[in-house]
Enzyme design. Structure first.
Site, mmCIF file in Angstrom:
data_model
loop_
_atom_site.group_PDB
_atom_site.id
_atom_site.type_symbol
_atom_site.label_atom_id
_atom_site.label_comp_id
_atom_site.label_asym_id
_atom_site.label_seq_id
_atom_site.Cartn_x
_atom_site.Cartn_y
_atom_site.Cartn_z
ATOM 1 N N TYR A 192 37.587 45.587 40.118
ATOM 2 C CA TYR A 192 37.642 45.227 41.644
ATOM 3 C C TYR A 192 38.857 44.904 42.138
ATOM 4 O O TYR A 192 40.020 44.505 41.298
ATOM 5 C CB TYR A 192 36.833 43.953 41.702
ATOM 6 C CG TYR A 192 36.698 43.175 42.887
ATOM 7 C CD1 TYR A 192 35.967 43.713 43.970
ATOM 8 C CD2 TYR A 192 37.554 41.963 43.195
ATOM 9 C CE1 TYR A 192 35.823 43.150 45.211
ATOM 10 C CE2 TYR A 192 37.601 41.756 44.339
ATOM 11 C CZ TYR A 192 36.831 42.013 45.709
ATOM 12 O OH TYR A 192 36.785 41.408 46.875
ATOM 13 N N ASP A 241 46.954 46.216 39.081
ATOM 14 C CA ASP A 241 46.462 45.107 40.064
ATOM 15 C C ASP A 241 46.497 44.010 38.851
ATOM 16 O O ASP A 241 45.538 43.869 38.342
ATOM 17 C CB ASP A 241 45.158 45.496 40.772
ATOM 18 C CG ASP A 241 44.566 44.194 41.419
ATOM 19 O OD1 ASP A 241 45.110 43.443 41.446
ATOM 20 O OD2 ASP A 241 43.525 44.754 42.025
ATOM 21 N N LYS A 272 45.794 34.932 43.340
ATOM 22 C CA LYS A 272 45.390 33.958 42.628
ATOM 23 C C LYS A 272 46.662 32.946 42.234
ATOM 24 O O LYS A 272 47.095 32.074 42.833
ATOM 25 C CB LYS A 272 44.456 34.347 41.495
ATOM 26 C CG LYS A 272 43.350 35.239 42.132
ATOM 27 C CD LYS A 272 42.081 35.511 41.304
ATOM 28 C CE LYS A 272 41.108 36.066 42.006
ATOM 29 N NZ LYS A 272 40.665 37.504 41.984
HETATM 30 C C1 LIG Z 1 40.479 38.549 43.158
HETATM 31 C C2 LIG Z 1 41.014 39.931 42.946
HETATM 32 C C3 LIG Z 1 41.511 40.697 44.177
HETATM 33 C C4 LIG Z 1 40.991 40.184 45.376
HETATM 34 O O1 LIG Z 1 41.982 39.220 45.792
HETATM 35 P P1 LIG Z 1 41.609 38.058 47.049
HETATM 36 O O2 LIG Z 1 42.740 37.001 47.162
HETATM 37 O O3 LIG Z 1 39.965 37.424 46.663
HETATM 38 O O4 LIG Z 1 41.587 39.023 48.244
HETATM 39 C C5 LIG Z 1 41.876 41.803 43.837
HETATM 40 N N1 LIG Z 1 42.236 42.257 42.799
HETATM 41 C C6 LIG Z 1 41.832 41.381 41.701
HETATM 42 C C7 LIG Z 1 41.972 42.193 40.216
HETATM 43 C C8 LIG Z 1 41.228 40.316 41.681
HETATM 44 O O5 LIG Z 1 40.951 39.657 40.552
#
Ligand SMILES: *Cc1c(COP(=O)(O)O)cnc(C)c1O
Length: 438
Positions: free
Chosen positions: A144, A239, A267
């Protein structure tokens, strides 16, 4: 446990918001029942609107590595907010957070702050396309990357399937530039790169895939991705929105010793406030406006109050043995559960890395691809989930979500919780506790 207030608030919320929530998974659709409305958090606990206390393993989906309302974070936010909330002009705090990160992270020379992980990934992809002059992106089934159009794509089975959007409203023309591959499959990657390399801008991966179970990759596979992308002039994007500052301060790049071309964060970087970032070498980052011609900006980017929370949080993370202690505690927790499952022959295993863990209702020793997760097993998780809630333990409300241990979780609390969960597992597998969907 009493749920009256949460139920009342939820029915009101449903009048205001689609599904009663401002982010879909909060709605408890996969586990059933009423979402808890949280009133406050303290250390490793959250308290709901009915006054119930829960040991929190969701930790706001990862950001709260210090637990709730950590005194250093609260103090820094308070001191900052007194001086105003936003200026739309640079502040010293942006430099301070950037310095904390860059001077302790060999993988980036420059970065740009944004306000969410989604925004970080969206910007990183634009940058990769501009830098390479190519369009297509490879992502993986089970990873994701936020909700930007190009990333809301999942493929069916088969090699190098062209993206079919997994959300309405994503134009085919956008989804079509995203190629989705299975994780941990070198042959699939080789075929896709050979076919598309002339129009392939980047391969993006969660180096620690933690949004669809915890699909720990072989280090050799991540090294393979590094080599093959470099060879074909394709950028590798890690990511690290979850893994950054979680699997050690330098994230998965540091853990595996692999230098990607662009990294994205979110995060933990904002310590519970909305912050994201993307970073790379100075040569790549100079493409970003106003140095370069890739436009990306934000009214609240680098917001001082959010920077303050990030600074206070990362300062704690940099203290000696911070990550060792977190991992040790996590191992105590997972160790008790895994031994129990083994002794009782239960098809259950806790996978973990650093302070991230995932409950798999499976006998498999390794689960590395999204299609290796048995969706039937989620009914077991749902049963367990309501046991957990009834015993004052809060997880993210889906069996596909990972759990997090914070610095505020103590060894004692964790080993007590693990022992309690053993009993709940037994009950779950005995089938004595019916699945409740109300
Ligand atoms: C949570 C997450 C996102 C999205 O971040 P948001 O702050 O919710 O937009 C993107 N990539 C990864 C790996 C994530 O865990």
């Amino acid at each position: 446990m009493k749920k009256e207030q949460s139920e009342k608030l939820y029915s009101k919320a449903k009048e205001y918001f689609p599904g009663g929530v401002n982010s879909p998974v909060r709605a408890f659709r996969s586990v059933g029942g009423t979402p808890l409305f949280i009133d406050r958090g303290e250390g490793c606990y959250v308290f709901d609107a009915d006054g119930n206390r829960y040991l929190d393993f969701c930790c706001s989906w990862g950001p709260l590595i210090l637990g709730h309302a950590h005194s250093k974070v609260v103090e820094k936010i308070n001191a900052t907010v007194q001086r105003g909330t936003s200026f739309g002009a640079p502040t010293r705090l942006e430099n301070e957070l950037a310095e904390l990160i860059i001077s302790n992270n060999p993988f980036i020379e420059k970065l740009r702050f944004v306000s969410s992980g989604t925004e970080a990934v969206m910007s990183a992809i634009r940058l990769a396309r501009a830098y390479t002059g190519k369009n297509r992106i490879i992502k993986f089934d089970g990873c994701y990357h936020g909700h930007a159009d190009a990333m809301l794509v999942k493929a069916g089975s088969g090699l190098a399937t062209f993206g079919i959007s997994s959300s309405a409203g994503v134009p085919e023309s956008v989804a079509g530039d995203t190629i989705v591959l299975p994780l941990n499959d070198e042959a699939a990657m080789e075929a896709a790169i050979n076919k598309h390399k002339d129009d392939l801008a980047a391969v993006i991966i969660e180096p620690v895939p933690a949004n669809n179970g915890l699909l720990l990759q072989d280090k050799s596979y991540l090294e393979f991705l590094r080599d093959i992308t470099r060879k074909h002039n394709v950028l590798l994007i890690f990511d690290e929105v979850i893994s950054g500052f979680r699997i050690g301060f330098t994230g998965a790049a540091g853990f595996y010793g692999i230098k990607p071309d662009i990294l994205t964060y979110g995060k933990i970087i904002g310590g519970g406030m909305p912050v994201g970032a993307y970073g790379a070498s100075a040569a790549i980052m100079q493409k970003i406006s106003p140095d370069g011609n890739v436009y990306q900006g934000g009214t609240l980017s680098g917001n001082p109050v959010a920077m303050a929370a990030g600074i206070a949080t990362l300062t704690e993370c940099l203290k000696k043995d911070f990550y060792e202690s977190l991992e040790k505690k996590t191992n105590t927790f997972t160790g008790i559960l895994n031994s129990f499952a083994k002794e009782n022959n239960l098809p259950f295993k806790v996978f973990s890395i650093g302070s991230i863990f995932w409950f798999a209702f499976s006998e498999k020793e390794k689960i590395q691809r999204a299609d290796e997760i048995d969706s039937e097993s989620m009914t077991k998780f749902n049963t367990l989930y309501h046991e957990l809630l009834d015993h004052g333990i809060y997880f993210g409300p889906s069996g596909y979500e990972v759990g997090f241990i914070s610095d505020a979780h103590t060894e004692e609390i964790l080993s007590d919780a693990a022992k309690g969960i053993c009993g709940m597992l037994k009950k779950t597998f005995a089938g004595s506790s019916p699945l409740r969907i109300d």
